[in-house]
Design a protein around this motif. Structure first.
Motif, PDB file in Angstrom:
ATOM      1  N   HIS B 238       0.975  -1.326   0.122  1.00 32.97           N
ATOM      2  CA  HIS B 238      -0.089   0.303  -0.290  1.00 32.97           C
ATOM      3  C   HIS B 238       0.948   1.603  -0.002  1.00 32.97           C
ATOM      4  O   HIS B 238       1.059   1.909  -0.803  1.00 32.97           O
ATOM      5  N   ARG B 283      -3.354   8.969  -5.531  1.00 35.14           N
ATOM      6  CA  ARG B 283      -3.924   8.197  -4.934  1.00 35.14           C
ATOM      7  C   ARG B 283      -3.858   6.939  -4.338  1.00 35.14           C
ATOM      8  O   ARG B 283      -3.565   6.882  -6.036  1.00 35.14           O
ATOM      9  N   GLN B 284      -4.616   5.620  -3.547  1.00 34.57           N
ATOM     10  CA  GLN B 284      -3.888   4.561  -4.732  1.00 34.57           C
ATOM     11  C   GLN B 284      -5.702   3.948  -4.016  1.00 34.57           C
ATOM     12  O   GLN B 284      -6.682   5.139  -3.694  1.00 34.57           O
ATOM     13  N   VAL B 285      -6.030   3.083  -5.124  1.00 37.31           N
ATOM     14  CA  VAL B 285      -7.438   2.622  -5.378  1.00 37.31           C
ATOM     15  C   VAL B 285      -6.656   0.791  -5.267  1.00 37.31           C
ATOM     16  O   VAL B 285      -5.934   0.538  -4.589  1.00 37.31           O
ATOM     17  N   GLY B 293      -4.955  -2.235  -1.562  1.00 35.38           N
ATOM     18  CA  GLY B 293      -4.961  -1.415  -1.878  1.00 35.38           C
ATOM     19  C   GLY B 293      -3.689  -1.214  -2.578  1.00 35.38           C
ATOM     20  O   GLY B 293      -3.150   0.311  -1.990  1.00 35.38           O
ATOM     21  N   GLN B 314      -4.855  10.561 -15.392  1.00 34.05           N
ATOM     22  CA  GLN B 314      -4.622   9.620 -13.856  1.00 34.05           C
ATOM     23  C   GLN B 314      -4.137   8.263 -14.581  1.00 34.05           C
ATOM     24  O   GLN B 314      -4.722   7.715 -15.634  1.00 34.05           O
TER      25      GLN B 314
END
Ligand code: SF4
Ligand code: SF4
Ligand code: SF4
Lengths: 140, 587
Positions: B238, B283-285, B293, B314
């Motif tokens: 993560h 960001r992380q998903v 994530g 992105q």
């Protein structure tokens, strides 16, 4: 009384751990939808995620439309469902202004957040929190 | 719970679908196992990969949706890259969507007359004409597919191919939910050959949990969840994510640079995980059902006007893609890497294969083996713009040169020369120049992937040149990875899922295995997969390890060619023995 708030959805990573926890623990189900909190991406993942969850309205607009009083206002906001009284008319779901009641077509029951907070510890990104409901905040 | 698998079988030629029930869970477990079972049942071993009768299969596992990190779908097909049975693993929302649509697997056979999109949920199946999407890139395709049936925003998974898949490039990938992929081995071309532009899976139903084991299930879930969210080993995915490996591998002299002409470069800072995180990480998903994530999304900012006018995009990044279009192509800026990744994404190519193939082409041009008339783009290590141009040529099969390159670097080398420096180990190499064990393992691996046996890790151990130990390591790892992939879990969850945890988890949902039974199941799946691979043309003795791999220098010094060749010979035998355990049934 405390209520669930999806306060930090900008942080959400879309793991659905919260929905799955609610479905598992409260509804004894494996589901994305049979859950009081439902996560959606708003048109593709690049736009981030939103949570659909009961706002604990006080008074709640869903309760008075229930023809059988299966849905009753809870002290401090939100509602309680008495399953045995429910006739599956889905009026409550239609009445909710924020679409937080999901009418489950499989078992013909309304599904909504009961503000128990069981999803909160499963969110790895601290998007969710339990906060004091409006009633508890003393008037200034 | 040991009931047959529920499989949706779609025939695109007839535009018909049906629900079939296939064998038992105990025999195939799911994921990799189920995919192999279904493949044997539906495939025509004697036809080529693009023959309409060949199936494209997507399978999930017994734990999908039920436990954290059980979030992968196994795609299996006859590979357009090598004509052999192949598997590719993808995440996103695909696995849970398939679970909630009510199926354990999807099998697609036949070939649609026009470009088609298959959409289905628990109560609907739509085979939709999308001829108007012909040639459209991944992003535009995604936009249109989101408007098609089933209309159920938020809980759908969308699989799609780009121009590379439509044009049958041997390493075209399938994009899953924008940021994940079925990469490698040409799954995108397998879909392209069926005229199948996209698949929309709507996860719209709910399943009751088994009430008799509910208490136990919740307990096991809780403890696995705790390990995942509290153990540092999983958390690292993560934080910086897989790109945290760039600096350490570079320091180890194990990061391939400029077509593997070196394994270390002082310019690593520009494309390190730290640089990506500090400068570009948005960001992380996560994949659905995974609290880790690990998917890192970077911000690509581009100036388009004379004034301060910018547009942004992105782009997801990971260790392997950064190696593929970064170090391997001598690109030393993070934004340069994102520019190329975006292009690769848009066209629907596999980032590793495309990068490594272009790295070979660059060296071939340097050496005068090919000319700029053939390459069109003036390929030069580090030149991002030239590579953007080349990627478009590649996915469009613009001339003979790109036609050959689209079949793999070694294929092009057979035509033009330069086999010595084609960095191909069964398929274009993954980003670990760690040593002999890894080279052999990828060359002979089931998916020709670094994830088949994790031998890149063994290379870093002290006994790294002990053949017996190496083979045991690789076989043990393969066993475990088949277990993980048959449960259809993410390999990043390895720490949370030792074998005994699998047994507990399976039991808590009513699938009881003793240790011996589980071992027998996995070993039989292993034999089955290898038997199909041999039967579809796998000839390990014909797989070469090009000279470049013998010239590589790692922290251990030069490659020990003698050890490498002996290991390869021995490992070939081991695989033959494994495959021989499986007996095909008469059809
Ligand atoms: S669905 Fe049940 S709870 Fe909702 S309004 Fe109708 S009777 Fe009341
Ligand atoms: S658990 Fe948290 S991060 Fe995961 S989907 Fe729910 S709100 Fe988002
Ligand atoms: S660790 Fe990453 S790839 Fe694996 S399931 Fe989670 S988000 Fe997906």
């Amino acid at each position: 009384m405390k209520i669930l708030k999806a306060s930090n959805m900008k942080r959400c990573i879309g793991c659905y751990s919260c929905s799955l926890a609610c479905a598992r623990n409260i509804h004894k189900s494996l589901s994305w939808k049979r859950s009081g909190i439902r996560i959606h991406s708003s048109g593709g993942i690049s736009t981030g995620y939103e949570a659909t969850v009961c706002l604990a309205c006080d008074p709640p607009p869903c309760a008075p439309v229930c023809p059988t009083e299966a849905l009753r206002p809870k002290k401090g906001g939100g509602v309680i469902l008495k399953k045995s009284l429910c006739i599956s008319c889905s009026e409550c779901a239609t009445a909710c202004p924020v679409d937080a009641i999901y009418f489950d077509p499989d078992n013909q029951m309304p599904v909504f957040c009961i503000h128990c907070g069981r999803c909160v510890p499963f969110c790895p990104h601290d998007c969710l929190e339990m906060v004091g409901s409006a009633k508890e905040v003393p008037d200034e | 719970m040991n009931k047959p698998f529920r499989v949706l079988v779609v025939n695109l030629t007839q535009q018909k679908s049906k629900v079939e029930f296939f064998d038992t869970r105990k025999q195939w477990l799911g994921g990799s196992g189920l995919a192999a079972g279904l493949f044997e049942n539906y495939a025509d071993f004697d036809q080529d990969p693009f023959h309409p009768s060949q199936p494209v299969i997507f399978a999930i596992g017994p734990l999908t949706g039920l436990f954290p990190l059980m979030s992968k779908t196994i795609m299996s097909f006859m590979s357009p890259y090598n004509g052999q049975y192949a598997e590719s693993h993808g995440g996103g929302r695909s696995a849970l969507a398939l679970r909630f649509a009510g199926y354990d697997a999807l099998v697609i056979t036949g070939k649609a007359q026009r470009l088609t999109c298959l959409g289905f949920g628990s109560k609907e199946i739509n085979i939709q004409d999308v001829h108007f999407l012909k040639g459209l890139d991944i992003f535009k395709t995604g936009k249109v597919l989101r408007t098609l049936k089933p209309r159920n925003p938020g809980h759908r998974s969308i699989l799609r191919i780009g121009p590379a898949g439509e044009n049958l490039i041997s390493y075209a990938c399938v994009n899953v939910d924008t940021y994940r992929h079925f990469g490698r081995m040409g799954g995108g071309a397998a879909m392209g050959a069926k005229n199948l532009k996209g698949i929309i899976i709507s996860g719209d139903s709910s399943l009751e949990l088994p009430s008799d084991t509910l208490k136990e299930y919740n307990k096991v879930y809780q403890s696995i969840y705790k390990t995942i969210t509290e153990s540092g080993a999983v958390k690292k995915y993560h934080n910086l994510g897989t790109p945290e490996n760039l600096i350490p591998l570079n320091e180890l002299k194990a990061l391939p640079w400029r077509n593997l002409q070196s394994t270390h470069d002082p310019e690593i800072e520009g494309i390190s995980g730290e640089t990506f995180a500090q400068d570009l990480l948005l960001r992380q998903v996560a994949c659905a059902g995974c609290p880790v994530g690990c998917i890192h999304i970077g911000l690509l900012r581009e100036r388009f006007g004379d004034e301060h006018e910018y547009l942004y995009r992105q782009v997801s990044y990971d260790y392997e893609p950064i190696f593929g279009v970064g170090s391997m192509l001598g690109v030393t800026t993070a934004s340069g890497v994102l520019t190329l990744l975006e292009e690769v994404e848009k066209l629907g190519l596999d980032a590793i294969s495309a990068g490594v193939a272009l790295a070979w082409a660059t060296e071939a041009l340097e050496k005068g083996i090919v000319t700029t008339e053939q390459t069109i783009a003036e390929l030069a290590f580090g030149d991002v713009h030239a590579y953007v141009e080349a990627l478009a040529c590649l996915s469009g099969k613009i001339n003979d040169f790109y036609l050959h390159l689209g079949k793999g670097a070694l294929n092009a080398a057979y035509v033009y020369g330069g086999e010595d420096f084609a960095c191909v180990l069964g398929q274009e190499m993954a980003g670990y120049a760690t040593g002999e064990n890894y080279y052999v393992s990828q060359a002979l691996g089931f998916r020709h992937s670094h994830l088949d046996t994790g031998a890149y890790s063994f290379d870093q151990e002290e006994q790294a040149r002990d053949m017996e130990v190496a083979i045991k390591y690789m076989q043990d790892q393969e066993y475990y990875r088949i277990l993980m992939c048959s449960a259809a879990g993410c390999l990043f969850g390895r720490k949370a899922y030792p074998r005994e945890v699998f047994i507990k988890a399976l039991k808590s949902i009513g699938l009881e295995y003793s240790e011996e039974e589980l071992d027998a199941t996995i070993l039989s799946i292993q034999a089955h997969r290898w038997a199909i691979k041999f039967r579809t043309g796998f000839k390990p003795e014909e797989i070469k390890i090009p000279k470049r791999f013998s010239e590589v220098e790692t922290w251990k010094g030069k490659t020990d060619t003698d050890y490498m060749m002996k290991l390869k010979e021995k490992y070939q035998e081991v695989l033959r023995e494994v495959a021989a355990r499986h007996k095909f049934q008469e059809k």
